[in-house]
Design a protein around this motif. Structure first.
Motif, PDB file in Angstrom:
ATOM      1  N   CYS A   1      -9.660  29.709 -17.705  1.00  0.00           N
ATOM      2  CA  CYS A   1      -9.275  30.258 -18.957  1.00  0.00           C
ATOM      3  C   CYS A   1      -9.180  29.375 -19.960  1.00  0.00           C
ATOM      4  O   CYS A   1      -9.727  28.209 -20.045  1.00  0.00           O
ATOM      5  N   CYS A   2      -8.804  29.903 -21.179  1.00  0.00           N
ATOM      6  CA  CYS A   2      -8.876  29.235 -22.518  1.00  0.00           C
ATOM      7  C   CYS A   2      -7.770  28.056 -22.534  1.00  0.00           C
ATOM      8  O   CYS A   2      -8.181  27.207 -23.374  1.00  0.00           O
ATOM      9  N   LEU A   3      -6.963  28.200 -21.669  1.00  0.00           N
ATOM     10  CA  LEU A   3      -5.911  26.881 -21.680  1.00  0.00           C
ATOM     11  C   LEU A   3      -6.383  25.646 -21.008  1.00  0.00           C
ATOM     12  O   LEU A   3      -5.802  24.731 -21.229  1.00  0.00           O
ATOM     13  N   ASP A   4      -7.384  25.825 -20.202  1.00  0.00           N
ATOM     14  CA  ASP A   4      -8.003  24.531 -19.453  1.00  0.00           C
ATOM     15  C   ASP A   4      -9.211  23.984 -20.509  1.00  0.00           C
ATOM     16  O   ASP A   4     -10.221  23.781 -20.177  1.00  0.00           O
ATOM     17  N   ALA A   5      -8.339  23.403 -21.501  1.00  0.00           N
ATOM     18  CA  ALA A   5      -9.220  22.776 -22.550  1.00  0.00           C
ATOM     19  C   ALA A   5      -9.717  21.587 -22.131  1.00  0.00           C
ATOM     20  O   ALA A   5     -10.837  20.940 -23.022  1.00  0.00           O
ATOM     21  N   GLU A   6      -9.431  20.807 -21.193  1.00  0.00           N
ATOM     22  CA  GLU A   6      -9.775  19.790 -20.785  1.00  0.00           C
ATOM     23  C   GLU A   6     -10.791  19.624 -19.731  1.00  0.00           C
ATOM     24  O   GLU A   6     -11.279  18.650 -19.203  1.00  0.00           O
ATOM     25  N   GLY A   7     -10.972  20.903 -19.112  1.00  0.00           N
ATOM     26  CA  GLY A   7     -11.902  21.176 -17.980  1.00  0.00           C
ATOM     27  C   GLY A   7     -11.378  20.434 -16.753  1.00  0.00           C
ATOM     28  O   GLY A   7     -12.363  20.051 -16.094  1.00  0.00           O
ATOM     29  N   ARG A   8     -10.241  20.683 -16.564  1.00  0.00           N
ATOM     30  CA  ARG A   8      -9.686  20.119 -15.284  1.00  0.00           C
ATOM     31  C   ARG A   8      -9.826  20.979 -14.071  1.00  0.00           C
ATOM     32  O   ARG A   8      -9.746  20.501 -12.947  1.00  0.00           O
ATOM     33  N   ILE A   9     -10.226  22.169 -14.187  1.00  0.00           N
ATOM     34  CA  ILE A   9     -10.576  22.985 -13.145  1.00  0.00           C
ATOM     35  C   ILE A   9     -12.075  23.224 -13.277  1.00  0.00           C
ATOM     36  O   ILE A   9     -12.435  24.648 -13.512  1.00  0.00           O
ATOM     37  N   PRO A  10     -13.023  22.465 -13.272  1.00  0.00           N
ATOM     38  CA  PRO A  10     -14.346  22.800 -13.454  1.00  0.00           C
ATOM     39  C   PRO A  10     -14.983  23.735 -12.293  1.00  0.00           C
ATOM     40  O   PRO A  10     -14.887  23.082 -11.066  1.00  0.00           O
ATOM     41  N   LEU A  11     -15.387  24.721 -12.542  1.00  0.00           N
ATOM     42  CA  LEU A  11     -15.773  25.567 -11.451  1.00  0.00           C
ATOM     43  C   LEU A  11     -17.457  25.676 -11.382  1.00  0.00           C
ATOM     44  O   LEU A  11     -17.854  26.158 -10.295  1.00  0.00           O
ATOM     45  N   GLY A  12     -17.854  24.767 -12.495  1.00  0.00           N
ATOM     46  CA  GLY A  12     -19.598  24.588 -12.276  1.00  0.00           C
ATOM     47  C   GLY A  12     -19.941  24.540 -13.744  1.00  0.00           C
ATOM     48  O   GLY A  12     -19.021  24.666 -14.496  1.00  0.00           O
ATOM     49  N   SER A  13     -21.350  24.448 -13.774  1.00  0.00           N
ATOM     50  CA  SER A  13     -21.866  24.110 -15.056  1.00  0.00           C
ATOM     51  C   SER A  13     -23.108  25.136 -15.264  1.00  0.00           C
ATOM     52  O   SER A  13     -23.845  25.159 -14.342  1.00  0.00           O
ATOM     53  N   LEU A  14     -23.072  25.658 -16.376  1.00  0.00           N
ATOM     54  CA  LEU A  14     -24.156  26.548 -16.632  1.00  0.00           C
ATOM     55  C   LEU A  14     -25.286  25.856 -17.169  1.00  0.00           C
ATOM     56  O   LEU A  14     -26.389  26.482 -17.394  1.00  0.00           O
ATOM     57  N   LYS A  15     -25.413  24.808 -17.082  1.00  0.00           N
ATOM     58  CA  LYS A  15     -26.710  23.602 -17.374  1.00  0.00           C
ATOM     59  C   LYS A  15     -27.243  23.637 -15.804  1.00  0.00           C
ATOM     60  O   LYS A  15     -28.243  23.203 -15.797  1.00  0.00           O
ATOM     61  N   GLU A  16     -26.537  23.803 -14.772  1.00  0.00           N
ATOM     62  CA  GLU A  16     -27.098  23.303 -13.563  1.00  0.00           C
ATOM     63  C   GLU A  16     -27.014  24.518 -12.376  1.00  0.00           C
ATOM     64  O   GLU A  16     -27.565  24.674 -11.617  1.00  0.00           O
ATOM     65  N   SER A  17     -26.159  25.635 -12.901  1.00  0.00           N
ATOM     66  CA  SER A  17     -26.165  26.802 -12.166  1.00  0.00           C
ATOM     67  C   SER A  17     -25.849  27.910 -12.856  1.00  0.00           C
ATOM     68  O   SER A  17     -25.743  28.100 -14.221  1.00  0.00           O
ATOM     69  N   SER A  18     -26.235  29.275 -12.291  1.00  0.00           N
ATOM     70  CA  SER A  18     -26.115  30.578 -12.785  1.00  0.00           C
ATOM     71  C   SER A  18     -24.534  30.883 -12.726  1.00  0.00           C
ATOM     72  O   SER A  18     -23.729  30.255 -11.954  1.00  0.00           O
ATOM     73  N   LEU A  19     -24.213  31.841 -13.682  1.00  0.00           N
ATOM     74  CA  LEU A  19     -22.679  32.089 -13.451  1.00  0.00           C
ATOM     75  C   LEU A  19     -22.618  32.926 -12.208  1.00  0.00           C
ATOM     76  O   LEU A  19     -21.385  32.987 -11.572  1.00  0.00           O
ATOM     77  N   GLU A  20     -23.630  33.635 -11.909  1.00  0.00           N
ATOM     78  CA  GLU A  20     -23.426  34.391 -10.636  1.00  0.00           C
ATOM     79  C   GLU A  20     -23.102  33.338  -9.328  1.00  0.00           C
ATOM     80  O   GLU A  20     -22.118  33.508  -8.492  1.00  0.00           O
ATOM     81  N   GLU A  21     -23.724  32.289  -9.468  1.00  0.00           N
ATOM     82  CA  GLU A  21     -23.631  31.149  -8.375  1.00  0.00           C
ATOM     83  C   GLU A  21     -22.109  30.758  -8.405  1.00  0.00           C
ATOM     84  O   GLU A  21     -21.534  30.378  -7.546  1.00  0.00           O
ATOM     85  N   ILE A  22     -21.709  30.307  -9.837  1.00  0.00           N
ATOM     86  CA  ILE A  22     -20.402  29.673  -9.940  1.00  0.00           C
ATOM     87  C   ILE A  22     -19.356  30.533  -9.505  1.00  0.00           C
ATOM     88  O   ILE A  22     -18.191  30.245  -8.885  1.00  0.00           O
ATOM     89  N   LEU A  23     -19.460  32.109  -9.805  1.00  0.00           N
ATOM     90  CA  LEU A  23     -18.441  32.898  -9.528  1.00  0.00           C
ATOM     91  C   LEU A  23     -18.395  33.386  -7.918  1.00  0.00           C
ATOM     92  O   LEU A  23     -17.441  34.211  -7.489  1.00  0.00           O
ATOM     93  N   ASN A  24     -19.237  32.911  -7.381  1.00  0.00           N
ATOM     94  CA  ASN A  24     -19.471  33.110  -5.771  1.00  0.00           C
ATOM     95  C   ASN A  24     -19.173  31.727  -5.169  1.00  0.00           C
ATOM     96  O   ASN A  24     -19.297  31.728  -3.931  1.00  0.00           O
ATOM     97  N   GLY A  25     -18.902  30.722  -6.097  1.00  0.00           N
ATOM     98  CA  GLY A  25     -18.497  29.496  -5.348  1.00  0.00           C
ATOM     99  C   GLY A  25     -16.991  29.470  -4.790  1.00  0.00           C
ATOM    100  O   GLY A  25     -16.109  30.424  -4.947  1.00  0.00           O
ATOM    101  N   LYS A  26     -16.893  28.537  -3.846  1.00  0.00           N
ATOM    102  CA  LYS A  26     -15.643  28.529  -3.010  1.00  0.00           C
ATOM    103  C   LYS A  26     -14.341  28.253  -4.016  1.00  0.00           C
ATOM    104  O   LYS A  26     -13.316  28.765  -3.579  1.00  0.00           O
ATOM    105  N   ARG A  27     -14.542  27.471  -4.861  1.00  0.00           N
ATOM    106  CA  ARG A  27     -13.361  27.096  -5.618  1.00  0.00           C
ATOM    107  C   ARG A  27     -12.944  28.308  -6.628  1.00  0.00           C
ATOM    108  O   ARG A  27     -11.688  28.631  -6.808  1.00  0.00           O
ATOM    109  N   TYR A  28     -13.649  29.056  -7.276  1.00  0.00           N
ATOM    110  CA  TYR A  28     -13.657  30.286  -7.673  1.00  0.00           C
ATOM    111  C   TYR A  28     -13.019  31.332  -7.033  1.00  0.00           C
ATOM    112  O   TYR A  28     -12.005  32.006  -7.445  1.00  0.00           O
ATOM    113  N   LEU A  29     -13.591  31.490  -6.020  1.00  0.00           N
ATOM    114  CA  LEU A  29     -13.212  32.883  -5.103  1.00  0.00           C
ATOM    115  C   LEU A  29     -11.627  32.539  -4.524  1.00  0.00           C
ATOM    116  O   LEU A  29     -11.054  33.198  -4.462  1.00  0.00           O
TER     117      LEU A  29
END
Length: 276
Positions: free
Chosen positions: A220-248
């Motif tokens: 969300c937009c309140l995690d301005a410090e990136g304390r809950i990094p779900l992944g990076s779009l420089k390394e993974s696709s958004l599809e992969e990130i949204l199917n990752g264990k932490r996001y799910l």
């Protein structure tokens, strides 16, 4: 189902407002090429993008290019700005992708001395020329903030072009067609409060995500410090990130009113969704 995505095109700001969490990351301006890559990842999930997390979007040297990219990808775009640089963009309304422009009146006490006249003139021009499209939102954190001299100065000038405001509810006043003054309860940024219990829910991760200027995806937009990094779009696709264990795990937890992430347990903003 994700309904909106926040994209932080820069984490650099020209003001230092007391209510802001302040940026503690390295300064970044997202390149237009990477912004387009981010947008291409997001479009399959939502066509509504906010240019917002931290930073002032109008500081970006390629801001007009970024709006053009949004138009090319048929994305409804919301701009969130402190308003101090509106005078630099007299052509803002020519970008048809803009669906909403949110201007923080709460930041007015922190604008440079002697800047109020130019800012007010630019804001009035924007409202008069928009004629209801895009939607113009003037934002305050608290209604009592209206009595600050600088905010009162702007509101008094607005009264000349919006003479018959209508109170819609406890948090909003319609100044004219498509122009609203919105205010809400103040909250603490995540991480600054005490840990709450694990029962509750939120719209973060479930209906929204955010992409920080370095490509990090957060819930969300309140995690301005990136304390809950779900992944990076420089390394993974958004599809992969949204199917990752932490996001799910996080999203499913919210659906079951179970707060998984420790940071979310310290967020007071999410408490307004507990009744949903």
């Amino acid at each position: 189902m994700i309904r909106r995505a926040y994209i932080e095109i820069t984490n650099v700001c020209n003001l230092s407002c007391s209510f802001c969490s302040k940026n503690h990351r390295s300064p970044v301006f997202m390149s237009p090429d990477f912004f387009e890559h981010v947008l291409e990842q997001i479009v399959p999930y939502t066509g509504y993008v906010y240019l917002h997390v931290q930073g002032e979007p109008l500081l970006h040297p390629d801001f007009r290019t970024i709006l053009s990219i949004c138009f090319e990808h048929h994305v409804k775009t919301a701009l969130v700005t402190n308003g101090s640089l509106l005078a630099n963009y007299p052509d803002l309304l020519s970008y048809l992708c803009l669906h909403r422009i949110s201007v923080s009146l709460q930041s007015l006490p922190f604008h440079a001395e002697g800047s109020m006249e130019a800012m007010t003139e630019s804001l009035l021009s924007l409202i008069k020329n928009a004629k209801g499209s895009p939607y113009i939102e003037l934002r305050l954190w608290r209604r009592e903030s209206m009595e600050h001299p600088r905010i009162r100065y702007v509101l008094d000038h607005l009264a000349n072009i919006c003479p018959e405001p209508i109170v819609r509810n406890d948090h909003s006043i319609r100044l004219s067609s498509g122009v609203f003054l919105n205010y809400d309860r103040e909250f603490e940024w995540p991480g600054s409060g005490e840990y709450g219990d694990s029962h509750g829910t939120c719209l973060g991760a479930v209906r929204q995500i955010a992409v920080l200027a370095d490509g990090t995806v957060v819930p969300c937009c309140l995690d301005a410090e990136g304390r809950i990094p779900l992944g990076s779009l420089k390394e993974s696709s958004l599809e992969e990130i949204l199917n990752g264990k932490r996001y799910l795990a996080m999203a499913e937890g919210f659906r079951r009113h179970n707060i998984i992430e420790p940071l979310c347990r310290k967020c007071t903003f999410r408490k307004r969704f507990d009744c949903q």
